[in-house]
Write a protein that holds these residues in place. Structure first.
Motif, mmCIF file in Angstrom:
data_model
loop_
_atom_site.group_PDB
_atom_site.id
_atom_site.type_symbol
_atom_site.label_atom_id
_atom_site.label_comp_id
_atom_site.label_asym_id
_atom_site.label_seq_id
_atom_site.Cartn_x
_atom_site.Cartn_y
_atom_site.Cartn_z
ATOM 1 N N PHE A 461 0.758 -1.197 -0.075
ATOM 2 C CA PHE A 461 -0.058 0.066 -0.017
ATOM 3 C C PHE A 461 0.819 1.062 -0.112
ATOM 4 O O PHE A 461 0.743 2.274 -0.824
ATOM 5 C CB PHE A 461 -1.178 -0.032 1.123
ATOM 6 C CG PHE A 461 -1.824 1.238 1.345
ATOM 7 C CD1 PHE A 461 -2.918 1.470 0.775
ATOM 8 C CD2 PHE A 461 -1.279 2.208 2.243
ATOM 9 C CE1 PHE A 461 -3.469 2.690 0.602
ATOM 10 C CE2 PHE A 461 -1.948 3.595 2.329
ATOM 11 C CZ PHE A 461 -3.234 3.711 1.406
ATOM 12 N N SER A 462 2.035 1.489 0.850
ATOM 13 C CA SER A 462 2.605 2.671 0.821
ATOM 14 C C SER A 462 3.302 2.871 -0.191
ATOM 15 O O SER A 462 3.525 4.036 -0.755
ATOM 16 C CB SER A 462 3.583 2.440 2.316
ATOM 17 O OG SER A 462 4.515 1.347 2.123
ATOM 18 N N SER A 463 4.075 1.755 -0.840
ATOM 19 C CA SER A 463 4.694 2.037 -2.068
ATOM 20 C C SER A 463 3.744 2.434 -3.103
ATOM 21 O O SER A 463 4.224 3.416 -3.862
ATOM 22 C CB SER A 463 5.531 0.789 -2.446
ATOM 23 O OG SER A 463 6.661 0.541 -1.546
ATOM 24 N N ALA A 464 2.566 1.958 -3.243
ATOM 25 C CA ALA A 464 1.600 2.377 -4.282
ATOM 26 C C ALA A 464 1.198 3.737 -4.348
ATOM 27 O O ALA A 464 1.275 4.685 -5.043
ATOM 28 C CB ALA A 464 0.548 1.501 -4.237
ATOM 29 N N VAL A 465 0.678 3.966 -2.884
ATOM 30 C CA VAL A 465 0.168 5.423 -2.756
ATOM 31 C C VAL A 465 1.100 6.505 -2.723
ATOM 32 O O VAL A 465 0.880 7.765 -3.175
ATOM 33 C CB VAL A 465 -0.615 5.612 -1.349
ATOM 34 C CG1 VAL A 465 0.118 5.537 -0.208
ATOM 35 C CG2 VAL A 465 -1.643 6.483 -1.403
ATOM 36 N N LEU A 466 2.341 6.236 -2.152
ATOM 37 C CA LEU A 466 3.215 7.318 -2.172
ATOM 38 C C LEU A 466 3.844 7.475 -3.509
ATOM 39 O O LEU A 466 4.399 8.652 -3.842
ATOM 40 C CB LEU A 466 4.629 7.257 -1.284
ATOM 41 C CG LEU A 466 4.090 6.997 0.249
ATOM 42 C CD1 LEU A 466 5.112 6.412 1.120
ATOM 43 C CD2 LEU A 466 3.384 8.315 0.786
ATOM 44 N N GLU A 467 3.777 6.483 -4.444
ATOM 45 C CA GLU A 467 4.201 6.786 -5.791
ATOM 46 C C GLU A 467 3.144 7.661 -6.489
ATOM 47 O O GLU A 467 3.565 8.304 -7.465
ATOM 48 C CB GLU A 467 4.446 5.504 -6.523
ATOM 49 C CG GLU A 467 4.732 5.452 -8.038
ATOM 50 C CD GLU A 467 5.077 4.061 -8.530
ATOM 51 O OE1 GLU A 467 5.973 3.761 -9.037
ATOM 52 O OE2 GLU A 467 4.018 3.317 -8.594
ATOM 53 N N ASP A 468 1.911 7.067 -6.300
ATOM 54 C CA ASP A 468 0.757 7.681 -7.163
ATOM 55 C C ASP A 468 0.428 9.145 -6.688
ATOM 56 O O ASP A 468 -0.144 9.958 -7.562
ATOM 57 C CB ASP A 468 -0.369 6.768 -7.051
ATOM 58 C CG ASP A 468 -0.518 5.632 -8.189
ATOM 59 O OD1 ASP A 468 0.368 5.712 -8.922
ATOM 60 O OD2 ASP A 468 -0.895 4.671 -7.717
ATOM 61 N N TYR A 469 0.903 9.569 -5.637
ATOM 62 C CA TYR A 469 0.765 11.018 -5.435
ATOM 63 C C TYR A 469 1.250 11.894 -6.484
ATOM 64 O O TYR A 469 0.595 12.749 -6.932
ATOM 65 C CB TYR A 469 1.469 11.526 -4.209
ATOM 66 C CG TYR A 469 1.676 13.017 -3.839
ATOM 67 C CD1 TYR A 469 0.625 13.510 -3.412
ATOM 68 C CD2 TYR A 469 2.854 13.732 -4.381
ATOM 69 C CE1 TYR A 469 0.646 15.051 -3.026
ATOM 70 C CE2 TYR A 469 2.760 14.919 -3.992
ATOM 71 C CZ TYR A 469 1.907 15.618 -3.516
ATOM 72 O OH TYR A 469 1.710 17.055 -3.359
ATOM 73 N N TYR A 470 2.221 11.467 -7.118
ATOM 74 C CA TYR A 470 2.938 12.508 -8.091
ATOM 75 C C TYR A 470 2.100 12.078 -9.275
ATOM 76 O O TYR A 470 2.412 12.707 -10.491
ATOM 77 C CB TYR A 470 4.327 12.134 -8.441
ATOM 78 C CG TYR A 470 5.278 12.337 -7.196
ATOM 79 C CD1 TYR A 470 5.480 13.836 -6.963
ATOM 80 C CD2 TYR A 470 5.394 11.487 -6.050
ATOM 81 C CE1 TYR A 470 6.376 14.102 -5.800
ATOM 82 C CE2 TYR A 470 6.356 11.780 -5.064
ATOM 83 C CZ TYR A 470 6.371 13.083 -4.881
ATOM 84 O OH TYR A 470 7.269 13.807 -3.890
ATOM 85 N N HIS A 471 1.297 11.088 -9.683
ATOM 86 C CA HIS A 471 0.549 10.712 -10.985
ATOM 87 C C HIS A 471 -0.702 11.196 -11.038
ATOM 88 O O HIS A 471 -1.480 11.197 -11.762
ATOM 89 C CB HIS A 471 0.542 9.468 -11.205
ATOM 90 C CG HIS A 471 1.980 8.718 -11.181
ATOM 91 N ND1 HIS A 471 2.307 7.407 -10.634
ATOM 92 C CD2 HIS A 471 3.016 9.046 -11.909
ATOM 93 C CE1 HIS A 471 3.494 7.183 -10.938
ATOM 94 N NE2 HIS A 471 3.838 7.948 -11.887
ATOM 95 N N VAL A 472 -1.282 11.706 -9.573
ATOM 96 C CA VAL A 472 -2.579 12.518 -9.697
ATOM 97 C C VAL A 472 -2.198 13.998 -9.982
ATOM 98 O O VAL A 472 -1.235 14.664 -9.584
ATOM 99 C CB VAL A 472 -2.920 12.371 -8.291
ATOM 100 C CG1 VAL A 472 -4.394 13.009 -8.100
ATOM 101 C CG2 VAL A 472 -3.346 10.997 -8.004
ATOM 102 N N SER A 473 -3.179 14.534 -10.548
ATOM 103 C CA SER A 473 -3.274 16.094 -11.067
ATOM 104 C C SER A 473 -3.162 16.840 -9.891
ATOM 105 O O SER A 473 -3.694 16.565 -8.785
ATOM 106 C CB SER A 473 -4.370 16.502 -11.941
ATOM 107 O OG SER A 473 -4.129 15.805 -13.260
#
Length: 508
Positions: A461-473
């Motif tokens: 979870f943490s690797s996914a969500v902390l990565e995707d922060y930068y993929h959200v507008s």
């Protein structure tokens, strides 16, 4: 100077064991002689290259209570980060069966890339912590597999392996027919003869074919591919065999190729719907209002409703980015509404599907991944109703809470993560909306996973969500990160005992 090395610097330094100022002396020169008994191989099971097989066997054969110390000793003797990572993944695919579900004990395999991503993003003093945690997780899963029958990946049936020019067709035929033996032989041929990108595209096509194992199939495709980019394609064959076996899992059901089963219906519907998307769909306007509209539809619509809305947006000239904003933020909203196993997989599977979407170059595959992701979120939403009360919080109505304008803000936030996640989410939003720096927040969230994390979901979870922060507008990313506190670790949580053990082993 930043305390975070680049990926290239990290892997170069890890390969030389520079993480701890150790000697670059050859690993093989530091090992004791191998006896004839130790070198004897079981012809019935799959074996790996001569360079990595001894390390894999070290992981397999060392008792759990001794493994971290033995691996640390090998690192001091020259064993590189890349070799440890490769052995960890290969030991998992050889010893842990992705049945009856691509989850549970199989998280020892699924989590390897998540631990790797955490290591890459860590300060130097913490870089081995995720990998050593994953080593211990492998031993736990290995034991659980033994109690369930002691499955081991068999050697390939060489007589069934098709010639190179027939491998792609044989693989597709077997996958379409849900034929395990045929897919196993065909994927061995592909690993030996096809280009890596060609193989990736074949697996990406099937990654989101069905909604079994709550998204773990797509997660495995994305994570195994990403790990292979680090450990090298020479390790691909057993990993791809395990992956094909996982994708064909339909436990206690008739053959999906001959049946009309609920997990397969969105794929069949979307195969036709994808053809109605305009040719220029990858361009378009980033539109926050469209994201809000789709987010609203995800709260109550059926899979067909959600996918039809996606197609309509694309055909109206809305950019795929605005759709993925809704999917990522919508997954975060599910987590707010019911923190737990189902919603966190909505987040991690959306991370995997977004990665596959951004990596694939095949237009049809990308259309299907986007549509299936939308369908899956509605299925996750419905699955949550079987697990208790589901709240009605709307992430776009989350209100920011004021926090101090100094470093004490983070202390407040992560204290609240342990006791009041709703307040923690509001404070994260207030912190970010006040333009305070995101990096210290992300670094602290990751550090607490290392210190307090207890299971594979913490790392996934943490690797996914902390990565995707930068993929959200930018318009939506603060709210997305605020939702993450519903499955992060807080400063008052109990410490993970492996941390001190790992540090002691590496410093000895």
């Amino acid at each position: 100077m930043s305390t975070h090395a680049t990926r290239r610097d990290f892997l170069r330094g890890a390969s030389a064991t520079g993480l701890f100022g150790l000697s670059g002396t050859s690993f093989l020169a530091q090992l004791p002689a191998v006896s004839a008994a130790e070198a004897k191989l079981d012809a019935a099971k799959v074996h790996f290259g001569a360079e990595i097989e001894p390390t894999v066997r070290l992981l397999e054969e060392t008792p759990r209570e001794q493994l971290l110390e033995k691996v640390a000793a090998r690192i001091h003797g020259g064993l590189s980060y890349r070799e440890v990572l490769a052995a960890l993944l290969l030991a998992g695919v050889r010893n842990v069966q992705p049945r009856p579900s691509v989850g549970f004990k199989f998280h020892a395999v699924l989590v390897v890339n998540s631990a790797h991503l955490a290591s890459l993003s860590s300060p130097a003093q913490d870089r081995w912590l995720p990998i050593f945690w994953a080593l211990d997780e492998f031993k736990d899963s290995q034991q659980r597999d033994i109690t369930e029958g002691d499955w081991t990946m068999a050697a390939v049936n060489e007589a069934a392996v098709p010639p190179a020019h027939q491998a792609r067709k044989a693989f597709k035929t077997a996958m379409d027919r849900w034929d395990v033996a045929g897919a196993d032989a065909a994927v061995a041929a592909l690993a030996r003869t096809a280009g890596a990108n060609q193989v990736f595209e074949l697996f990406a096509h099937y990654a989101a074919r069905d909604f079994r194992s709550i998204g773990h199939k797509a997660i495995y495709v994305a994570n195994s591919w990403r790990t292979l980019q680090c450990i090298g394609w020479q390790n691909a064959e057993p990993v791809l065999r395990s992956l094909a076996y996982a994708l064909l899992n339909h436990h206690n059901e008739p053959n999906p190729a001959d049946s009309d089963l609920a997990p397969d219906r969105p794929w069949r519907t979307n195969a036709a719907l994808a053809e109605t998307i305009r040719a220029e769909w990858t361009g378009g306007e980033v539109n926050s209002a469209a994201t809000t509209d789709l987010l609203s539809g995800l709260r109550s619509g059926t899979p067909d409703d959600a996918c039809a809305a996606v197609v309509q947006m694309l055909n109206q000239g809305i950019a795929p980015q605005s759709i993925y904003d809704a999917l990522l933020v919508g997954a975060g909203e599910l987590l707010i509404r019911q923190p737990g196993i189902v919603a966190l997989h909505a987040v991690t599977s959306t991370n995997a599907l977004r990665y596959l979407f951004s990596t694939s170059s095949r237009d049809k595959t990308r259309r299907m991944l986007l549509l299936q992701n939308a369908a899956f979120l509605t299925l996750f939403r419905e699955a949550m109703h079987g697990r208790g009360k589901v709240g009605d919080t709307r992430i776009d109505q989350l209100q920011p809470a004021a926090v101090p304008g100094d470093s004490s803000a983070l202390a407040q936030i992560f204290n609240d993560v342990s006791s009041d996640r709703g307040m923690a989410a509001e404070k994260v939003l207030g912190y970010l909306d006040a333009d305070q720096p995101v990096k210290p927040l992300i670094d602290e969230a990751r550090r607490l996973i290392f210190m307090k994390g207890k299971n594979a979901h913490d790392y996934k979870f943490s690797s996914a969500v902390l990565e995707d922060y930068y993929h959200v507008s930018p318009t939506w990313r603060n709210r997305f990160l605020a939702s993450s506190v519903y499955n992060l670790r807080g400063s008052k949580d109990v410490d993970n005992v492996l941390v001190q053990r790992t540090r002691a082993a590496l410093s000895s």
